[in-house]
Design an enzyme around this catalytic site. Sequence first.
Site, mmCIF file in Angstrom:
data_model
loop_
_atom_site.group_PDB
_atom_site.id
_atom_site.type_symbol
_atom_site.label_atom_id
_atom_site.label_comp_id
_atom_site.label_asym_id
_atom_site.label_seq_id
_atom_site.Cartn_x
_atom_site.Cartn_y
_atom_site.Cartn_z
ATOM 1 N N ASP A 1 -7.848 -7.311 1.618
ATOM 2 C CA ASP A 1 -7.015 -7.332 2.704
ATOM 3 C C ASP A 1 -7.841 -6.967 3.951
ATOM 4 O O ASP A 1 -8.413 -6.552 4.103
ATOM 5 C CB ASP A 1 -5.351 -6.694 2.389
ATOM 6 C CG ASP A 1 -5.448 -5.251 2.146
ATOM 7 O OD1 ASP A 1 -5.875 -4.697 3.496
ATOM 8 O OD2 ASP A 1 -6.524 -5.058 1.727
ATOM 9 N N HIS B 1 -5.116 -21.032 12.808
ATOM 10 C CA HIS B 1 -6.289 -21.916 11.360
ATOM 11 C C HIS B 1 -7.200 -20.252 11.348
ATOM 12 O O HIS B 1 -7.903 -20.951 10.293
ATOM 13 C CB HIS B 1 -7.449 -21.915 12.978
ATOM 14 C CG HIS B 1 -9.015 -21.662 12.357
ATOM 15 N ND1 HIS B 1 -9.279 -22.649 12.454
ATOM 16 C CD2 HIS B 1 -9.562 -20.855 12.864
ATOM 17 C CE1 HIS B 1 -10.723 -22.806 13.038
ATOM 18 N NE2 HIS B 1 -10.655 -21.394 12.671
ATOM 19 N N ASP C 1 0.846 -0.813 -0.043
ATOM 20 C CA ASP C 1 0.086 -0.166 0.457
ATOM 21 C C ASP C 1 1.090 1.052 0.085
ATOM 22 O O ASP C 1 1.588 0.793 0.197
ATOM 23 C CB ASP C 1 -0.799 0.281 1.545
ATOM 24 C CG ASP C 1 -0.368 -0.495 2.514
ATOM 25 O OD1 ASP C 1 0.961 0.113 2.646
ATOM 26 O OD2 ASP C 1 -0.257 -0.235 3.530
ATOM 27 N N CYS D 1 -6.580 -27.180 9.468
ATOM 28 C CA CYS D 1 -5.596 -26.821 9.700
ATOM 29 C C CYS D 1 -4.647 -27.505 11.003
ATOM 30 O O CYS D 1 -5.748 -28.261 11.671
ATOM 31 C CB CYS D 1 -5.223 -25.246 10.209
ATOM 32 S SG CYS D 1 -6.649 -24.892 11.800
ATOM 33 N N CYS E 1 -12.345 -28.398 9.923
ATOM 34 C CA CYS E 1 -11.421 -27.730 9.046
ATOM 35 C C CYS E 1 -9.957 -28.839 9.700
ATOM 36 O O CYS E 1 -9.703 -29.294 10.375
ATOM 37 C CB CYS E 1 -10.931 -27.149 10.130
ATOM 38 S SG CYS E 1 -9.152 -25.826 9.962
ATOM 39 N N CYS F 1 -7.257 -27.367 14.384
ATOM 40 C CA CYS F 1 -7.897 -27.960 14.356
ATOM 41 C C CYS F 1 -7.475 -29.436 14.752
ATOM 42 O O CYS F 1 -8.472 -30.916 15.103
ATOM 43 C CB CYS F 1 -8.829 -28.176 13.224
ATOM 44 S SG CYS F 1 -9.699 -26.460 13.266
#
Length: 376
Positions: A267, A336, A93, A307, A305, A310
Site C-alpha cells: 500500500d 490515471h 492499519d 484511463c 493507457c 489519457c
Amino acid sequence: MTTPVTYEVKAQDGKARLGVLTTPRGEIRTPAFMPVGTAATVKAMMPESVAATGADILLGNTYHLMLRPGAERVARLGGLHKFMNWEKPILTDSGGFQVMSLADLRKLTEDGVTFRSHVDGSKHFLSPETSMEIQRLLGSDIVMCFDECPALPATEEAVAESMRLSMRWAERSRVAFGDRPGHALFGIQQGGVTEELRGESAEALKAIGFDGYAIGGLAVGEGQEAMFGVLDYAPGMLPEDKPRYLMGVGKPDDIVGAVKRGVDMMDCVLPSRSGRTGQAWTRRGQVNLKNARHADDPRPLDEACGCPACRGYSRAYLHHVYRAGEMIAGMLLTWHNLHYYQELMQGMRAAIAEGRFAAFEAEFHAQRAVGDIPPV
C-alpha cells in the site's frame, strides 16, 4: 456459516508469487496494491472509480478514523464499508505508525501510547486492546496488530527494544482480537535492517500464529538499497502459506523489486498524493504536468493507457487545469496513477502465471530508462 479468510499460492516464478486471498467480501488477487483511503476516502476519487481501476481492496486508517468521525459513530452507521460505499474488502492499519509520526506529546509505555490529536489537541490512549476494538467497530476485513515503528536510522539497541515491545503487543493483539470468523488478523515483523532481529521477530510471530504477516519498519528513510537488502531475506522468514504484506511501499520500481523478492501485498499514498500535486506515473517514468513544456502539447499523457485522463484529455489540458487550481486536475491525475499501478500489478500477475517475470522486470526497467516522450 461465515466464509473463512484463506490464502492460496497459485504459481511461483523465482520468489515472485501469484495468489488469491479470499474473504467473505471478495477475492484479492496477489500481488496486490491497496490504494490508501485514509479517512474513509481515496482522495479525489469516487469508490466506484477506484474499483474501476482494478483495485480489489482498500486501506483505511485507524488513527484518523478514531479521531474523526470516531469508530463508534462509524459502527452506528453500519460499519466502514457502508459508511464509505465500498463493498469490497478493507484492511485497516493499527494506528501505531501515525501515532509515532503525527501525534503530539505522545508518551510510550508497556501498556500503550498516550497522545494528543493532531486535529484538535484532545487526549487519547491507544493500546493493542483499544486498537483491536476500534478496528472491530470499523468492521474491516483485515486487521493489523498494534506495533511500534521506530524511524530509521536508529541504534540497534533501540530497534531491538522496539521490536520486542511490538512482539509483546502482537501477542496482546491476538488475544484481544479473539475468534472472528470472516475476519483476518495480520502480525507485523519488525527489526529494522538487522537480519538477526528480523529472524527473532518472525519466530515470535509464528509462535503466536496469524492469518497473514506484514513486513513493517521499512520505507521509513532507509533508502531502496537497504530496503531491498532486508527483502532479500525477510519474506522467506515468514510462512509460505500465508500472505506477506510490505507496509507503505511505494514507487513503481519499489513494488516490482518487492514482488521479485516474495512480497504479495503493498500500500502507499504515492499515486493519489502525486496526482494532487501534478505528478503522473507512466510506463516511461514520472511526468511533471506542472512543467511549461506541456502547455501546448495536444498528445495524451500516455497513448497506451486506457484511463479517462489519457482517453479524453491532452497534456495541455492537464497542465492548464493543474495550473488553474481546478479540482479536476487532481481527479484525473489520481485516476490515471491508480490505473497505472493496478495495470502494473496485473502485468506482474500475468508474468508470474506464465513464468516470465524476469523478462517483465527487464522490460519494465528498459521502458523507464527511455524517459518521457520528447516535447512537441
